[in-house]
Design an enzyme around this catalytic site. Structure first.
Site, PDB file in Angstrom:
ATOM      1  N   SER A 103     -19.602  -2.096  -9.231  1.00  0.00           N
ATOM      2  CA  SER A 103     -20.167  -3.339  -9.761  1.00  0.00           C
ATOM      3  C   SER A 103     -20.410  -4.346  -8.624  1.00  0.00           C
ATOM      4  O   SER A 103     -21.212  -4.070  -7.736  1.00  0.00           O
ATOM      5  CB  SER A 103     -19.224  -3.859 -10.856  1.00  0.00           C
ATOM      6  N   ASP A 153     -25.845   0.411 -19.738  1.00  0.00           N
ATOM      7  CA  ASP A 153     -25.217  -0.687 -18.986  1.00  0.00           C
ATOM      8  C   ASP A 153     -25.879  -2.013 -19.378  1.00  0.00           C
ATOM      9  O   ASP A 153     -27.080  -2.193 -19.139  1.00  0.00           O
ATOM     10  CB  ASP A 153     -25.386  -0.407 -17.478  1.00  0.00           C
ATOM     11  N   HIS A 184     -21.240  -0.206 -18.484  1.00  0.00           N
ATOM     12  CA  HIS A 184     -20.948  -0.704 -17.134  1.00  0.00           C
ATOM     13  C   HIS A 184     -19.618  -0.140 -16.626  1.00  0.00           C
ATOM     14  O   HIS A 184     -19.417  -0.022 -15.413  1.00  0.00           O
ATOM     15  CB  HIS A 184     -20.918  -2.233 -17.142  1.00  0.00           C
TER      16      HIS A 184
END
Ligand code: MLT
Length: 206
Positions: A103, A153, A184
């Site tokens: 991320s 996501d 995600h």
């Protein structure tokens, strides 16, 4: 040494590439140690904590909103991270690492690839997006990159991760982009794919 709170664990297998572990928003230097050990047992692990705080949550660079980055800050922080890696390599005597970023950590790893290609031997980018709207022309010739995206996501649209894959490929990286049936968050498939990829990749050739 450039000032990042970090953890370092020395290699127990000289043949495994060193990993630079880069956590997501709200994580810290301890977060990805377990992941690193799972995907590449025996690797040296270098794991810094992001120096930006967003409502008390560590990150690697500032953002203006979710998915909207403060690119001046990102550029500055990516260079700072590059300097930290260079210092840590001297201090701990390790080769150029393969980044494993999740991320926000994947986004700064992607920025580092584009801004300072020599810092990393390769990268595993977990749920990354295009970090810079106007990236410099980087030479990533032969650099291995595994990009794992989540089909559902909510933060990274499919078009954005496809654009990142194209951007890195055009710069010469050997990009393996897989879109997983995930959001995600990471899934078991991420671990399996990352472990298999790193087992086969020749980071020293990069
Ligand atoms: C970022 O800010 O890097 C991305 O929006 C991912 C996140 O940290 O949520």
């Amino acid at each position: 040494m450039t000032d990042f709170i970090h953890r370092f664990e020395p290699a127990t297998n000289a043949g495994s590439p060193p990993l630079l572990l880069l956590h997501g928003t709200g994580g810290d230097e301890n977060d990805l140690l377990g992941l690193g050990k799972m995907i590449s047992p025996g690797s040296a692990l270098l794991s810094p904590r992001g120096r930006v705080l967003e409502h008390g949550m560590p990150r690697f660079f500032r953002r203006l909103a979710e998915g909207v980055f403060d690119e001046d800050d990102l550029r500055r922080r990516a260079l700072e991270l590059g300097a930290f890696v260079a210092d840590a390599r001297k201090q701990y005597g390790v080769a150029a690492p393969v980044a494993v970023g999740f991320s926000n950590g994947a986004n700064i790893a992607a920025a580092l690839l584009l801004l300072k290609p020599d810092v990393l031997a390769g990268a595993i980018l977990l749920r990354a997006m295009v970090p810079l709207s106007d990236p410099p022309k980087a030479n990533l010739a032969g650099k291995p990159v595994l990009l794992l995206s989540g089909q559902a996501d909510p933060i990274v649209p499919a078009s954005n991760s496809a654009k990142l894959a194209a951007l890195l490929s055009e710069a010469g990286a050997r990009v393996d982009h897989k879109v997983l049936p995930a959001g995600h968050q990471l899934s078991q498939a991420d671990l399996t794919l990352a472990r298999n990829w790193i087992g086969n990749v020749d980071a020293k050739a990069a």
